[in-house]
Design a protein around this motif. Structure first.
Motif, PDB file in Angstrom:
ATOM      1  N   MET A 147       0.921  -1.121  -0.037  1.00 19.11           N
ATOM      2  CA  MET A 147       0.181   0.009   0.046  1.00 19.11           C
ATOM      3  C   MET A 147       0.964   1.418   0.029  1.00 19.11           C
ATOM      4  N   PRO A 148       0.870   2.188  -1.011  1.00 19.63           N
ATOM      5  CA  PRO A 148       1.428   3.356  -1.037  1.00 19.63           C
ATOM      6  C   PRO A 148       1.104   4.293  -0.244  1.00 19.63           C
ATOM      7  N   THR A 149       2.036   5.141   0.146  1.00 19.20           N
ATOM      8  CA  THR A 149       1.607   6.308   1.041  1.00 19.20           C
ATOM      9  C   THR A 149       0.600   7.226   0.406  1.00 19.20           C
ATOM     10  N   VAL A 150      -0.749   7.571   0.961  1.00 22.20           N
ATOM     11  CA  VAL A 150      -1.889   8.173   0.499  1.00 22.20           C
ATOM     12  C   VAL A 150      -2.217   9.525   1.256  1.00 22.20           C
ATOM     13  N   GLU A 151      -2.651  10.283   0.610  1.00 23.50           N
ATOM     14  CA  GLU A 151      -3.346  11.346   1.270  1.00 23.50           C
ATOM     15  C   GLU A 151      -4.661  11.701   0.737  1.00 23.50           C
ATOM     16  N   GLU A 152      -5.689  12.225   1.365  1.00 30.60           N
ATOM     17  CA  GLU A 152      -6.871  12.591   0.899  1.00 30.60           C
ATOM     18  C   GLU A 152      -6.964  14.049   0.618  1.00 30.60           C
ATOM     19  N   LEU A 153      -7.241  14.504  -0.481  1.00 28.73           N
ATOM     20  CA  LEU A 153      -7.186  15.853  -1.047  1.00 28.73           C
ATOM     21  C   LEU A 153      -8.388  16.644  -0.464  1.00 28.73           C
ATOM     22  N   GLU A 154      -8.225  18.110  -0.602  1.00 28.99           N
ATOM     23  CA  GLU A 154      -9.369  18.879  -0.266  1.00 28.99           C
ATOM     24  C   GLU A 154     -10.579  18.579  -1.170  1.00 28.99           C
ATOM     25  N   ASN A 155     -11.871  18.936  -0.677  1.00 27.44           N
ATOM     26  CA  ASN A 155     -12.876  18.816  -0.902  1.00 27.44           C
ATOM     27  C   ASN A 155     -13.290  17.132  -1.243  1.00 27.44           C
ATOM     28  N   SER A 156     -12.750  16.298  -0.529  1.00 25.98           N
ATOM     29  CA  SER A 156     -13.167  15.078  -0.704  1.00 25.98           C
ATOM     30  C   SER A 156     -13.233  14.403   0.499  1.00 25.98           C
ATOM     31  N   PRO A 157     -14.348  13.735   0.934  1.00 21.67           N
ATOM     32  CA  PRO A 157     -15.053  12.754   0.038  1.00 21.67           C
ATOM     33  C   PRO A 157     -16.454  13.453  -0.501  1.00 21.67           C
ATOM     34  N   LEU A 158     -17.095  12.907  -1.542  1.00 20.96           N
ATOM     35  CA  LEU A 158     -18.313  13.339  -1.845  1.00 20.96           C
ATOM     36  C   LEU A 158     -19.157  11.928  -1.724  1.00 20.96           C
ATOM     37  N   LEU A 159     -20.633  12.250  -1.423  1.00 22.60           N
ATOM     38  CA  LEU A 159     -21.379  10.967  -1.156  1.00 22.60           C
ATOM     39  C   LEU A 159     -22.720  11.395  -1.889  1.00 22.60           C
ATOM     40  N   GLU A 160     -23.240  10.742  -2.768  1.00 22.29           N
ATOM     41  CA  GLU A 160     -24.835  10.966  -3.375  1.00 22.29           C
ATOM     42  C   GLU A 160     -25.665   9.685  -3.266  1.00 22.29           C
ATOM     43  N   ILE A 161     -26.794  10.143  -3.145  1.00 26.58           N
ATOM     44  CA  ILE A 161     -27.964   9.118  -3.094  1.00 26.58           C
ATOM     45  C   ILE A 161     -28.970   9.686  -3.936  1.00 26.58           C
ATOM     46  N   VAL A 162     -29.265   9.109  -5.064  1.00 26.52           N
ATOM     47  CA  VAL A 162     -30.219   9.373  -5.836  1.00 26.52           C
ATOM     48  C   VAL A 162     -31.010   8.301  -6.374  1.00 26.52           C
ATOM     49  N   GLY A 163     -32.540   8.396  -6.149  1.00 27.78           N
ATOM     50  CA  GLY A 163     -33.243   7.463  -6.450  1.00 27.78           C
ATOM     51  C   GLY A 163     -33.095   6.130  -5.537  1.00 27.78           C
ATOM     52  N   GLY A 164     -32.560   6.337  -4.298  1.00 31.15           N
ATOM     53  CA  GLY A 164     -32.209   5.006  -3.424  1.00 31.15           C
ATOM     54  C   GLY A 164     -30.788   4.544  -3.783  1.00 31.15           C
ATOM     55  N   GLU A 165     -30.259   5.029  -4.815  1.00 25.88           N
ATOM     56  CA  GLU A 165     -28.867   4.159  -5.104  1.00 25.88           C
ATOM     57  C   GLU A 165     -27.924   5.374  -4.529  1.00 25.88           C
ATOM     58  N   ILE A 166     -26.659   4.669  -3.792  1.00 24.53           N
ATOM     59  CA  ILE A 166     -25.557   5.354  -3.387  1.00 24.53           C
ATOM     60  C   ILE A 166     -24.434   5.254  -4.292  1.00 24.53           C
ATOM     61  N   SER A 167     -23.836   6.590  -4.473  1.00 24.25           N
ATOM     62  CA  SER A 167     -22.800   6.516  -5.162  1.00 24.25           C
ATOM     63  C   SER A 167     -21.608   7.595  -4.485  1.00 24.25           C
ATOM     64  N   GLY A 168     -20.320   7.377  -4.569  1.00 27.68           N
ATOM     65  CA  GLY A 168     -19.455   8.296  -3.795  1.00 27.68           C
ATOM     66  C   GLY A 168     -18.212   8.538  -4.987  1.00 27.68           C
ATOM     67  N   GLN A 169     -17.369   9.552  -4.279  1.00 30.22           N
ATOM     68  CA  GLN A 169     -16.125  10.163  -5.110  1.00 30.22           C
ATOM     69  C   GLN A 169     -15.109  10.459  -4.045  1.00 30.22           C
ATOM     70  N   ARG A 170     -13.957  10.091  -4.158  1.00 32.91           N
ATOM     71  CA  ARG A 170     -12.750  10.642  -3.241  1.00 32.91           C
ATOM     72  C   ARG A 170     -11.709  10.578  -4.049  1.00 32.91           C
ATOM     73  N   THR A 171     -10.830  11.729  -3.655  1.00 29.09           N
ATOM     74  CA  THR A 171      -9.618  11.997  -4.434  1.00 29.09           C
ATOM     75  C   THR A 171      -8.261  12.117  -3.808  1.00 29.09           C
ATOM     76  N   PHE A 172      -7.571  11.334  -4.089  1.00 29.57           N
ATOM     77  CA  PHE A 172      -6.174  10.913  -3.319  1.00 29.57           C
ATOM     78  C   PHE A 172      -4.905  11.470  -4.244  1.00 29.57           C
ATOM     79  N   LYS A 173      -3.826  11.642  -3.097  1.00 28.54           N
ATOM     80  CA  LYS A 173      -2.653  12.099  -3.506  1.00 28.54           C
ATOM     81  C   LYS A 173      -1.557  11.009  -3.521  1.00 28.54           C
ATOM     82  N   VAL A 174      -1.119  10.471  -4.292  1.00 26.01           N
ATOM     83  CA  VAL A 174       0.021   9.593  -4.287  1.00 26.01           C
ATOM     84  C   VAL A 174       1.422   9.949  -5.060  1.00 26.01           C
ATOM     85  N   ALA A 175       2.396   9.359  -4.620  1.00 30.26           N
ATOM     86  CA  ALA A 175       3.605   9.635  -5.476  1.00 30.26           C
ATOM     87  C   ALA A 175       3.362   9.212  -6.873  1.00 30.26           C
ATOM     88  N   TRP A 176       3.948   9.724  -7.677  1.00 33.90           N
ATOM     89  CA  TRP A 176       3.842   9.492  -9.301  1.00 33.90           C
ATOM     90  C   TRP A 176       4.231   7.971  -9.547  1.00 33.90           C
TER      91      TRP A 176
END
Length: 285
Positions: free
Chosen positions: A1-30
């Motif tokens: 597992m590489p070193t990971v950092e979660e970036l600003e404006n993350s995470p995002l969680l959505e519930i549409v029509g009873g369905e759950i979806s989400g989004q996260r943004t990470f920073k890792v070494a290239w």
């Protein structure tokens, strides 16, 4: 597992029509970006000679919401670590210090579904679909009698038909690290030995499977397996006993009594042997 950092404006969680979806943004070494992809998507890797399975990442607090899309890009597009001269269009890219990985998550139904799906190992995804249909079977007229005075026998040149209920069942099993190759090969053309997914023994026929790599950008070692089954099942309206399975055939004699009978060869073997379908939904080797 590489070193990971979660970036600003993350995470995002959505519930549409009873369905759950989400989004996260990470920073890792290239240099670690593909290793991060394997950790997010799930992978099978051989570590010191031992196959090691990493299940796909799920959204925190929602184990059924798994990574479904990934976007990998430079964290700072305007700051490459030197521009890379290209020999051709298939080799070499600019190098950066850090990568931004955007992971989008989707809700997957896993586990059982009211008895319509078998249980599969944690981290894998099993979806189910079914087509209810019927087959038309013409039978000789001598099997039947007219419903009139004297009940005369129907002539041979009339071929009444019997509509047989059937069902086509499809399973898509994804993120599978070790497909059960032997079970897939051995069970083709066999029927269920015991009640399976609510279908009586002998009524569910395994037609085969299509197996392909689940993910191609980096070799995660995971597979997608599409299973195909066909159900042929008819029960007596009087006592619900099984009248028709894959080893039952129609006996056309007018005095046969029960027309649907199973058949065997001289050694007592049925046309379709029976097998354990549960072995199709466990990891192989």
């Amino acid at each position: 597992m590489p070193t990971v950092e979660e970036l600003e404006n993350s995470p995002l969680l959505e519930i549409v029509g009873g369905e759950i979806s989400g989004q996260r943004t990470f920073k890792v070494a290239w240099a670690d970006r593909l290793e991060a992809v394997r950790a997010l998507w799930g992978s099978l890797q051989v570590i010191e000679g031992v196959p090691t399975y990493t299940p796909p990442a799920h959204y925190p607090d929602f184990p059924n919401v798994l990574v479904n899309e990934l976007r990998i890009e430079p964290l700072d597009r305007n700051s490459p670590l030197g521009l890379t001269p290209l020999v051709d269009f298939s080799s070499g890219t600019n190098e950066f210090e850090f990568a931004r990985i955007t992971a989008r998550y989707k809700n997957f139904e896993m586990g059982t579904d009211g008895g319509r799906k078998p249980t599969v190992p944690n981290g894998t995804i099993l979806s189910y679909s079914s087509d209810l249909a019927s087959e038309y079977l013409p039978v000789p007229g001598r099997t039947w009698r007219w419903n009139m005075t004297g009940n005369p026998q129907v002539s041979d040149d009339l071929s009444p038909g019997v509509l047989i209920p059937c069902e086509d069942i499809h399973f898509a099993w994804r993120r599978v690290p070790l497909p059960p190759w032997d079970a897939i090969r051995d069970l083709r053309g066999q029927v269920n030995a015991d009640t399976f997914l609510g279908h009586a023994a002998g009524t569910m026929l395994f037609l085969g499977a299509r197996v392909q790599h689940d993910f191609q950008v980096t070799d995660t070692g995971l597979w997608r397996i599409d299973y195909h089954f066909k159900v042929k099942e008819l029960r007596s309206t009087a006592d619900s006993t099984l009248r028709l399975g894959w080893n039952h055939y129609y006996r056309p004699q007018a005095d046969a009594g029960e027309h649907w009978l199973s058949i065997q060869d001289a050694e007592g073997n049925f046309p379709y042997p029976a097998g354990d379908f549960a072995s199709l939904f466990v990891f192989g080797s």
